[in-house]
Design an enzyme around this catalytic site. Structure first.
Site, short mmCIF file in Angstrom:
data_model
loop_
_atom_site.label_atom_id
_atom_site.label_comp_id
_atom_site.label_asym_id
_atom_site.label_seq_id
_atom_site.Cartn_x
_atom_site.Cartn_y
_atom_site.Cartn_z
N ASN A 55 3.70 5.13 9.28
CA ASN A 55 2.60 4.85 8.35
C ASN A 55 1.77 3.63 8.75
OD1 ASN A 55 1.36 4.65 5.42
ND2 ASN A 55 2.38 2.67 5.78
N SER A 77 -5.14 10.72 8.37
CA SER A 77 -6.25 10.35 7.49
C SER A 77 -7.15 11.55 7.28
CB SER A 77 -7.07 9.21 8.11
OG SER A 77 -8.22 8.97 7.33
N GLY A 88 0.79 -1.24 0.00
CA GLY A 88 0.00 0.00 0.00
C GLY A 88 0.82 1.28 0.00
N TYR A 145 -11.43 4.41 14.39
CA TYR A 145 -10.34 4.74 13.47
C TYR A 145 -10.13 6.26 13.41
CZ TYR A 145 -7.80 5.36 9.10
OH TYR A 145 -6.87 5.75 8.16
N THR A 204 -13.77 -1.46 -3.14
CA THR A 204 -14.07 -1.88 -4.51
C THR A 204 -13.87 -0.68 -5.44
OG1 THR A 204 -16.38 -1.21 -4.38
CG2 THR A 204 -15.84 -3.48 -3.66
P1 NDP Z 1 -2.51 -1.38 4.24
O1 NDP Z 1 -3.40 -2.15 5.16
O2 NDP Z 1 -2.57 -1.65 2.78
O3 NDP Z 1 -0.99 -1.53 4.72
C1 NDP Z 1 -0.65 -1.30 6.07
C2 NDP Z 1 0.53 -2.17 6.42
O4 NDP Z 1 0.81 -1.98 7.83
C3 NDP Z 1 0.24 -3.66 6.23
O5 NDP Z 1 1.34 -4.32 5.63
C4 NDP Z 1 0.00 -4.13 7.64
O6 NDP Z 1 0.23 -5.51 7.83
C5 NDP Z 1 0.98 -3.27 8.42
N1 NDP Z 1 0.70 -3.29 9.85
C6 NDP Z 1 -0.49 -3.47 10.46
N2 NDP Z 1 -0.33 -3.51 11.78
C7 NDP Z 1 1.00 -3.37 12.04
C8 NDP Z 1 1.78 -3.37 13.21
N3 NDP Z 1 1.22 -3.56 14.43
N4 NDP Z 1 3.11 -3.17 13.12
C9 NDP Z 1 3.69 -3.02 11.89
N5 NDP Z 1 3.01 -3.05 10.74
C10 NDP Z 1 1.66 -3.22 10.81
O7 NDP Z 1 -2.82 0.16 4.54
P2 NDP Z 1 -2.78 1.44 3.56
O8 NDP Z 1 -1.55 1.41 2.74
O9 NDP Z 1 -4.09 1.56 2.91
O10 NDP Z 1 -2.68 2.60 4.64
C11 NDP Z 1 -1.42 3.05 5.14
C12 NDP Z 1 -1.69 4.14 6.16
O11 NDP Z 1 -2.46 5.17 5.56
C13 NDP Z 1 -2.46 3.66 7.39
O12 NDP Z 1 -1.99 4.31 8.54
C14 NDP Z 1 -3.89 4.09 7.07
O13 NDP Z 1 -4.66 4.28 8.21
C15 NDP Z 1 -3.63 5.40 6.32
N6 NDP Z 1 -4.73 5.78 5.44
C16 NDP Z 1 -5.11 4.96 4.40
C17 NDP Z 1 -6.17 5.33 3.60
C18 NDP Z 1 -6.63 4.49 2.45
O14 NDP Z 1 -7.72 4.78 1.91
N7 NDP Z 1 -5.88 3.50 2.01
C19 NDP Z 1 -6.93 6.59 3.84
C20 NDP Z 1 -6.44 7.34 4.95
C21 NDP Z 1 -5.38 6.94 5.72
P3 NDP Z 1 -1.06 -6.50 7.69
O15 NDP Z 1 -1.54 -6.37 6.27
O16 NDP Z 1 -0.50 -7.85 8.02
O17 NDP Z 1 -2.06 -6.00 8.68
#
Ligand code: NDP
Length: 249
Positions: free
Chosen positions: A91, A146, A16, A159, A198
């Site tokens: 992140n 966010s 991501g 959240y 989606t």
């Molecule tokens: P993803 O879920 O695609 O990726 C997040 C990554 O962080 C995953 O690899 C996840 O692992 C990892 N992760 C989760 N928990 C932990 C932990 N305890 N320690 C270390 N790593 C961890 O998220 P996005 O790329 O979509 O989002 C990235 C950031 O942006 C987040 O903070 C999200 O809240 C924020 N954001 C995203 C939006 C969106 O629409 N995509 C909108 C607004 C904010 P695993 O998959 O195993 O859980």
């Protein structure tokens, strides 16, 4: 004269937005520490980066941001490998599997889990890198928030609240570390295509924005690169939404 390679840590970098930011830093010549709880995806992401960018310097580190010892190991591994930390992008976060519904129905355990990863995790990372950045008398801390905060996105209040708390953290970090030439800022993604929505949901949300196309992870990388750069040295304690418009801080 050799130039010192700058060092960036990106949490949640296996996929991501974090993966896109890590790729950007690699392309910009940083040594990049990609940290994530998902070690399998992390190895895949690092292998892909090394294939894509011939001279990439990147180190995968398994990390659970909720565990301070785990975060301390990340910092120790970074210093052992590269000797310094110029940038932290906090992140890692959870949102995809959170329950949706009225706030009074949020289970206390889920509220705590959300704050543990999204809020305490960011605190752990900032606190762990601070001594090294203070010793260097420079650094950049970038929290990924966010746009849900500005939108008052309800029905996932655990959240939105967990991310809103980071504004207070970011401001205090910026204030306490300013005298050490360390900035702290926050980037708020809008709904971004990282596999949690989606195509229909993404396009529907985009229609409510000023710029009516879907935000991709790569759209987040420019502002992060700027906030990490020397050009942004007087910008601190600030927030920027990357959401196509419609949210005001
Ligand atoms: P993803 O879920 O695609 O990726 C997040 C990554 O962080 C995953 O690899 C996840 O692992 C990892 N992760 C989760 N928990 C932990 C932990 N305890 N320690 C270390 N790593 C961890 O998220 P996005 O790329 O979509 O989002 C990235 C950031 O942006 C987040 O903070 C999200 O809240 C924020 N954001 C995203 C939006 C969106 O629409 N995509 C909108 C607004 C904010 P695993 O998959 O195993 O859980």
């Amino acid at each position: 004269m050799s130039t010192i390679q700058k060092v960036a840590i990106v949490t949640g970098a296996a996929r991501g937005i974090g993966q896109a930011i890590a790729r950007r830093f690699c392309r910009d010549g940083y040594a990049v520490v990609l940290a994530d709880i998902n070690s399998t995806e992390l190895e895949t992401a690092v292998a892909a980066l090394r294939q894509e960018i011939a001279d990439a310097t990147c180190l995968p580190v398994e990390l659970d941001v909720t565990s301070r010892p785990s975060v301390d190991r990340l910092v120790a591994a970074t210093i052992a490998a590269f000797g310094r930390i110029d940038v932290l992008v906090s992140n890692a976060g959870i949102w995809k599997d959170l329950s949706r519904g009225p706030f009074w129905q949020i289970a206390p355990a889920e509220w705590q889990r959300t704050f543990s990863v999204n809020t305490e995790g960011a605190f752990n990372c900032a606190a762990a890198v601070a001594p090294q950045m203070i010793a260097q008398d420079c650094g950049r801390i970038i929290f990924i928030g966010s746009s849900s905060i500005g939108e008052a996105l309800a029905h996932i209040t655990q959240y939105t609240a967990s991310k809103a708390a980071l504004i207070g953290l970011m401001r205090c970090v910026a204030k306490e570390l300013g005298k050490n030439n360390i900035t702290a800022n926050m980037v708020h993604p809008g709904q971004t295509d990282t596999g949690g929505f989606t195509r229909e949901q993404l396009e529907q949300r985009a229609k409510s924005k000023f710029i009516q196309s879907v935000v991709t992870a790569d759209d987040l990388t420019g502002i992060v690169a700027f906030l990490a750069s020397p050009e942004s040295r007087f910008i601190t304690a600030q927030q920027i939404n990357v959401d196509g418009g419609g949210v005001f801080n």
